[in-house]
Design an enzyme around this catalytic site. Structure first.
Site, PDB file in Angstrom:
ATOM      1  N   VAL A  15      26.199  51.716 -17.063  1.00  0.00           N
ATOM      2  CA  VAL A  15      26.212  53.144 -16.889  1.00  0.00           C
ATOM      3  C   VAL A  15      26.460  53.288 -15.343  1.00  0.00           C
ATOM      4  CG1 VAL A  15      24.820  55.100 -16.908  1.00  0.00           C
ATOM      5  CG2 VAL A  15      24.910  53.670 -18.723  1.00  0.00           C
ATOM      6  N   THR A 125      17.814  55.920 -20.570  1.00  0.00           N
ATOM      7  CA  THR A 125      17.340  56.513 -21.837  1.00  0.00           C
ATOM      8  C   THR A 125      15.823  56.141 -21.746  1.00  0.00           C
ATOM      9  OG1 THR A 125      19.229  55.811 -22.768  1.00  0.00           O
ATOM     10  CG2 THR A 125      17.449  56.281 -24.179  1.00  0.00           C
ATOM     11  N   PHE A 155      25.932  59.137 -22.226  1.00  0.00           N
ATOM     12  CA  PHE A 155      26.412  58.932 -23.542  1.00  0.00           C
ATOM     13  C   PHE A 155      27.464  58.052 -23.514  1.00  0.00           C
ATOM     14  CE2 PHE A 155      24.450  63.103 -23.456  1.00  0.00           C
ATOM     15  CZ  PHE A 155      23.392  63.125 -24.548  1.00  0.00           C
ATOM     16  N   LEU A 156      27.987  57.209 -22.476  1.00  0.00           N
ATOM     17  CA  LEU A 156      29.154  56.497 -22.614  1.00  0.00           C
ATOM     18  C   LEU A 156      28.911  55.152 -23.469  1.00  0.00           C
ATOM     19  CD1 LEU A 156      28.798  53.656 -20.833  1.00  0.00           C
ATOM     20  CD2 LEU A 156      29.004  55.133 -18.972  1.00  0.00           C
ATOM     21  N   ASN A 243      21.683  58.655 -30.658  1.00  0.00           N
ATOM     22  CA  ASN A 243      21.889  57.123 -31.067  1.00  0.00           C
ATOM     23  C   ASN A 243      21.312  56.898 -32.362  1.00  0.00           C
ATOM     24  OD1 ASN A 243      23.231  56.718 -28.893  1.00  0.00           O
ATOM     25  ND2 ASN A 243      21.852  55.361 -27.863  1.00  0.00           N
ATOM     26  N   PHE A 284      31.665  56.503 -37.039  1.00  0.00           N
ATOM     27  CA  PHE A 284      30.308  55.539 -37.427  1.00  0.00           C
ATOM     28  C   PHE A 284      29.852  55.866 -39.056  1.00  0.00           C
ATOM     29  CE2 PHE A 284      28.712  54.420 -33.557  1.00  0.00           C
ATOM     30  CZ  PHE A 284      29.696  55.230 -32.715  1.00  0.00           C
ATOM     31  N   LEU A 285      30.735  55.766 -39.794  1.00  0.00           N
ATOM     32  CA  LEU A 285      30.654  55.541 -41.284  1.00  0.00           C
ATOM     33  C   LEU A 285      31.763  54.000 -41.794  1.00  0.00           C
ATOM     34  CD1 LEU A 285      30.859  59.281 -42.912  1.00  0.00           C
ATOM     35  CD2 LEU A 285      28.851  57.280 -42.589  1.00  0.00           C
ATOM     36  N   CYS A 295      21.710  49.436 -26.971  1.00  0.00           N
ATOM     37  CA  CYS A 295      21.202  50.829 -27.101  1.00  0.00           C
ATOM     38  C   CYS A 295      20.726  51.148 -28.451  1.00  0.00           C
ATOM     39  CB  CYS A 295      22.302  51.852 -26.768  1.00  0.00           C
ATOM     40  SG  CYS A 295      22.868  51.782 -25.128  1.00  0.00           S
ATOM     41  N   LYS A 298      17.408  49.214 -29.603  1.00  0.00           N
ATOM     42  CA  LYS A 298      16.454  49.663 -28.589  1.00  0.00           C
ATOM     43  C   LYS A 298      15.935  51.097 -28.691  1.00  0.00           C
ATOM     44  CE  LYS A 298      17.651  50.333 -24.167  1.00  0.00           C
ATOM     45  NZ  LYS A 298      17.285  51.679 -23.796  1.00  0.00           N
TER      46      LYS A 298
END
Ligand code: UDX
Length: 469
Positions: A15, A125, A155-156, A243, A284-285, A295, A298
């Site tokens: 980041v 975060t 959000f990268l 996330n 994301f499916l 990320c 965590k």
């Protein structure tokens, strides 16, 4: 035209470095600070110390322009700085809570070196509530200057960091001081203008390769429409919730994949159908080995832990973790069914990074799978195009690393596609089938062509399509 503020980015990681480089190219004088001299030395040469597509083009430009100043010294950077962007790591502890030691240490080093009023922007975060206590801590360390705190979560995603930083879909700005909020918004407005002004030829360098968007699509929202103004706590919670929700989507897809496996459905077709509902969305499916990286694991554990501290049970997220943990043994069972001979056969694991397009191996499901298979007594050979060095430390020492895909599959009895690198997807399996001892392929990311491979005589199995034809 107002004079541009001086910026220091604390923490030169994925980041920090990407943000620093883009702001420097957008015309800001940016110190990019890290306590790790080795990382800073590499950046000084105009390169990134980690693999991130297209980033080097921008690092080189920023260094050449003189706008980007890599340093390990707070004393050098902070006194002339108006705005600090904190991008340090927040690793998780054993109990799932976030380790905020670096967050507080960085803040202390900043406030004890600052000579003027400061806006402290948190991009790392952090659990909801951190901002307020950090600001109190900072004020306690230096009462002489005025400090404002802004939560501006990042959000990268790795592998598309350049794209995501230039063409951010939203800018969440959590603040309790309107002037500070405005200053931060204006910095990103400059970044947005820089992105808009990039010549078309540069677009091809990264956009065409990583995402299917035209320049027109990218700017369909005005900058003002991207800004989401909130209080500090909401901004903090937006980041972890986003996330957690994405991780939940993947675990949901993986649960349905298990049902697809035994029922004759094909998970990719199912999710194409489900995801075309605009309320759900296809992203994301994608079923597979599950989620890893620096990320999701965590942040999911952090959210569960923070909720518990506030007396809220997020059992839905515990279940998402359980499903994710089940995907390595689930994939292993597919291997077991092939009844290989543990003495004379070996298995090839292709891909070790937690996803394609990055050398990051943190919480990589692919490494977990390779180690799991080795622990079950199989001989394992592995290869990754970019993450071999990084993987070495985490891999079982009895796993043999090879330098090319051909070497890795030469004599194999089963290839497992663990990380979906393009090199593997585009590989000519037919021509190279002669290298196989037994023609088995487990596609743990559902990225290969099932019908083609089957026609070519491979025994193919993916995740969520075992009985489909
Ligand atoms: C994520 C978020 O996407 C990003 O917005 C945030 O700032 C940081 O965390 P990242 O960790 O780089 O980014 O990876 P991401 O692309 O989100 O993938 C996370 C994991 O989910 C990977 O292991 C990936 O392989 C897996 N995944 C992703 C799936 O298994 N299926 C999917 O459909 C999507």
């Amino acid at each position: 035209m107002s004079e541009k503020k001086n910026i220091t980015i604390v923490g030169t990681g994925y980041v920090g470095l990407t943000t620093a480089v883009m702001l420097a190219n957008a015309g800001y004088k940016v110190f990019t600070l890290d306590i790790d001299q080795k990382k800073i030395d590499v950046v000084k040469t105009g390169k990134s110390y980690f693999y991130e597509p297209s980033l080097d083009i921008f690092v080189e430009k920023a260094i050449k322009s003189g706008n980007l100043i890599p340093t390990t010294s707070y004393k050098e950077a902070i006194p002339s700085t108006d705005i600090v962007l904190s991008c340090v790591g927040t690793p998780d502890r054993e109990d799932g809570s976030s380790n905020l030691d670096y967050i507080f240490a960085a803040a202390e080093s900043v406030v004890t070196n600052t000579k003027k009023d400061l806006i402290y922007v948190q991009k790392s975060t952090v659990p909801v509530g951190t901002g307020k206590s950090l600001l109190k801590f900072m004020k306690g360390k230096n009462a002489k200057v005025t400090m404002h705190y802004v939560s501006n979560p990042e959000f990268l995603a790795e592998s598309t960091a350049v794209f995501d930083t230039l063409f951010f879909d939203r800018l969440v700005v959590g603040a309790d001081n309107e002037e500070a909020r405005k200053i931060v918004v204006n910095i990103f407005k400059d970044l947005d203008s820089y992105a808009k002004g990039l010549e078309d030829q540069h677009f091809g360098d990264y956009i065409g390769t990583y995402k299917n968007f035209s320049k027109k699509d990218l700017f369909s929202k005005t900058f003002e429409e991207k800004v989401i103004s909130t209080n500090i706590e909401s901004a903090e919670l937006i980041k972890v919730t986003a996330n957690a929700f994405l991780a939940l989507k993947i675990s949901f897809a993986n649960s349905i994949a298990k049902l697809a496996d035994v029922s004759g459905a094909n998970i990719s077709q199912v999710m194409d159908g489900v995801g075309s509902d605009i309320r759900i969305g296809r992203s994301f499916l994608y079923a597979g080995l599950g989620w890893g990286g620096g990320c999701f694991p965590k942040d999911v554990h952090g959210l569960i832990h923070t909720a518990k501290e506030h007396g809220v049970e997020l059992s839905i997220m515990n279940k998402a973790v359980d499903v994710n943990n089940s995907m390595v043994p689930y994939t292993f069972n597919k291997l077991k069914k092939l009844k290989l001979d543990k003495k004379s056969d070996f298995v090839t694991v292709l891909g070790l990074s937690f996803k394609a397009g990055t050398s990051d191996v943190r919480k990589s499901q692919s490494i977990k799978l390779a180690n799991y298979i080795r622990e079950k007594g199989y001989k394992v050979v592995a290869y990754d195009p970019h993450a071999m060095e990084e993987a070495k430390e985490l891999l079982n020492k009895q796993i043999t690393l090879k330098q090319t895909i051909e070497e890795a599959i030469d004599g194999t009895s089963c290839v497992i596609l663990a990380t979906e690198w393009k090199e593997f997807i585009n590989f000519n399996w037919e021509i190279n089938s002669k290298l196989f001892k037994k023609k088995n392929i487990i596609d743990a990311r559902n990225k290969l062509n099932q019908s083609q491979l089957t026609k070519q005589g491979f025994v193919y199995c993916g995740i969520g399509q075992d009985k489909s034809s």
